[in-house]
Motif scaffolding. Structure first.
Motif, PDB file in Angstrom:
ATOM      1  N   ASN A  60      47.934  88.839  -0.670  1.00 43.10           N
ATOM      2  CA  ASN A  60      48.307  90.148  -0.126  1.00 43.10           C
ATOM      3  C   ASN A  60      47.303  91.231  -0.509  1.00 43.10           C
ATOM      4  O   ASN A  60      47.653  92.406  -0.579  1.00 43.10           O
ATOM      5  N   GLY A  61      46.078  90.821  -0.769  1.00 44.44           N
ATOM      6  CA  GLY A  61      45.039  91.776  -1.158  1.00 44.44           C
ATOM      7  C   GLY A  61      43.705  91.377  -0.559  1.00 44.44           C
ATOM      8  O   GLY A  61      43.579  91.222   0.649  1.00 44.44           O
ATOM      9  N   CYS A  62      42.723  91.138  -1.421  1.00 42.90           N
ATOM     10  CA  CYS A  62      41.362  90.861  -0.960  1.00 42.90           C
ATOM     11  C   CYS A  62      41.204  89.471  -0.344  1.00 42.90           C
ATOM     12  O   CYS A  62      40.217  89.199   0.321  1.00 42.90           O
ATOM     13  N   GLY A  63      42.165  88.561  -0.573  1.00 45.20           N
ATOM     14  CA  GLY A  63      42.133  87.238   0.036  1.00 45.20           C
ATOM     15  C   GLY A  63      41.256  86.222  -0.665  1.00 45.20           C
ATOM     16  O   GLY A  63      41.118  85.098  -0.197  1.00 45.20           O
ATOM     17  N   LYS A  64      40.667  86.572  -1.794  1.00 40.17           N
ATOM     18  CA  LYS A  64      39.743  85.662  -2.477  1.00 40.17           C
ATOM     19  C   LYS A  64      40.465  84.743  -3.460  1.00 40.17           C
ATOM     20  O   LYS A  64      41.496  85.082  -4.018  1.00 40.17           O
ATOM     21  N   TRP A  65      39.868  83.562  -3.654  1.00 35.92           N
ATOM     22  CA  TRP A  65      40.378  82.583  -4.604  1.00 35.92           C
ATOM     23  C   TRP A  65      39.813  82.877  -5.982  1.00 35.92           C
ATOM     24  O   TRP A  65      38.660  83.284  -6.118  1.00 35.92           O
ATOM     25  N   PHE A  66      40.626  82.630  -7.022  1.00 34.43           N
ATOM     26  CA  PHE A  66      40.168  82.787  -8.399  1.00 34.43           C
ATOM     27  C   PHE A  66      40.912  81.785  -9.276  1.00 34.43           C
ATOM     28  O   PHE A  66      41.819  81.090  -8.819  1.00 34.43           O
ATOM     29  N   HIS A  67      40.505  81.687 -10.530  1.00 40.12           N
ATOM     30  CA  HIS A  67      41.138  80.787 -11.483  1.00 40.12           C
ATOM     31  C   HIS A  67      41.930  81.584 -12.508  1.00 40.12           C
ATOM     32  O   HIS A  67      41.548  82.706 -12.857  1.00 40.12           O
ATOM     33  N   ALA A  68      43.003  80.994 -13.000  1.00 44.28           N
ATOM     34  CA  ALA A  68      43.818  81.615 -14.040  1.00 44.28           C
ATOM     35  C   ALA A  68      44.125  80.578 -15.117  1.00 44.28           C
ATOM     36  O   ALA A  68      44.370  79.413 -14.806  1.00 44.28           O
ATOM     37  N   ALA A  69      44.083  81.018 -16.356  1.00 45.86           N
ATOM     38  CA  ALA A  69      44.479  80.174 -17.487  1.00 45.86           C
ATOM     39  C   ALA A  69      45.837  80.680 -17.945  1.00 45.86           C
ATOM     40  O   ALA A  69      45.994  81.869 -18.228  1.00 45.86           O
ATOM     41  N   TYR A  78      46.442  83.855 -20.067  1.00 50.09           N
ATOM     42  CA  TYR A  78      45.350  84.114 -21.000  1.00 50.09           C
ATOM     43  C   TYR A  78      44.197  84.853 -20.345  1.00 50.09           C
ATOM     44  O   TYR A  78      43.397  85.474 -21.029  1.00 50.09           O
ATOM     45  N   GLY A  79      44.110  84.773 -19.030  1.00 47.99           N
ATOM     46  CA  GLY A  79      43.058  85.488 -18.327  1.00 47.99           C
ATOM     47  C   GLY A  79      42.781  84.881 -16.967  1.00 47.99           C
ATOM     48  O   GLY A  79      43.259  83.793 -16.645  1.00 47.99           O
ATOM     49  N   THR A  80      42.031  85.617 -16.173  1.00 46.41           N
ATOM     50  CA  THR A  80      41.613  85.148 -14.856  1.00 46.41           C
ATOM     51  C   THR A  80      40.105  85.285 -14.751  1.00 46.41           C
ATOM     52  O   THR A  80      39.495  86.101 -15.446  1.00 46.41           O
ATOM     53  N   TYR A  81      39.513  84.491 -13.874  1.00 38.21           N
ATOM     54  CA  TYR A  81      38.068  84.543 -13.676  1.00 38.21           C
ATOM     55  C   TYR A  81      37.743  84.022 -12.280  1.00 38.21           C
ATOM     56  O   TYR A  81      38.566  83.369 -11.644  1.00 38.21           O
ATOM     57  N   THR A  82      36.548  84.326 -11.801  1.00 35.86           N
ATOM     58  CA  THR A  82      36.185  84.011 -10.415  1.00 35.86           C
ATOM     59  C   THR A  82      36.156  82.508 -10.171  1.00 35.86           C
ATOM     60  O   THR A  82      35.887  81.719 -11.081  1.00 35.86           O
ATOM     61  N   ALA A  83      36.415  82.126  -8.949  1.00 33.27           N
ATOM     62  CA  ALA A  83      36.444  80.713  -8.574  1.00 33.27           C
ATOM     63  C   ALA A  83      35.059  80.081  -8.613  1.00 33.27           C
ATOM     64  O   ALA A  83      34.933  78.866  -8.703  1.00 33.27           O
ATOM     65  N   GLN A  84      34.022  80.892  -8.554  1.00 34.14           N
ATOM     66  CA  GLN A  84      32.663  80.363  -8.589  1.00 34.14           C
ATOM     67  C   GLN A  84      32.222  79.997 -10.004  1.00 34.14           C
ATOM     68  O   GLN A  84      31.153  79.438 -10.201  1.00 34.14           O
ATOM     69  N   THR A  85      33.032  80.318 -10.997  1.00 34.93           N
ATOM     70  CA  THR A  85      32.718  80.009 -12.390  1.00 34.93           C
ATOM     71  C   THR A  85      33.059  78.548 -12.657  1.00 34.93           C
ATOM     72  O   THR A  85      34.226  78.157 -12.582  1.00 34.93           O
TER      73      THR A  85
END
Length: 109
Positions: A60-69, A78-85
């Motif tokens: 419901n926002g920018c539409g991008k994928w990311f990772h979450a711990a 614990y945090g989120t970071y970009t899917a390209q990482t």
């Protein structure tokens, strides 16, 4: 309820703002893979109790994928970071190690 932060646009919101996409840091198989590889990709999940790394999409926002711990027992993020990482950021590893002493890191594909 989980509270996640999109690492791209910086929005912090409840999990209903996002869409879960399964485990992060696994090799995804598709056309051209063997039956065993595709079967294992679909059905042989680790699904740990405790610390877990997942893919999320800011639906419901920018539409991008990311990772979450996050921790599947306490629901702590614990945090989120970009899917390209491809490697888990050190600051997230440090947070997990501080909160869950003795937790061992598994090798990601």
């Amino acid at each position: 309820m989980l509270i996640l932060e999109c690492p791209y646009c910086g929005v912090t919101a409840e999990e209903t703002e996002f869409h879960g996409g399964g485990e992060a840091h696994i090799k995804r198989y598709g056309p051209g893979s063997t039956e065993e590889e595709f079967n294992n990709y679909l059905f042989a999940k680790v699904n740990p109790k405790g610390v877990h790394f997942e893919r999320w999409r800011h639906a419901n926002g920018c539409g991008k994928w990311f990772h979450a711990a996050r921790n599947t027992v306490t629901l702590e993020v614990y945090g989120t970071y970009t899917a390209q990482t491809s490697d888990i950021p050190q600051d997230i590893k440090d947070k997990v190690s501080a909160k869950v002493p003795g937790w061992s890191w598994r090798e990601f594909e």
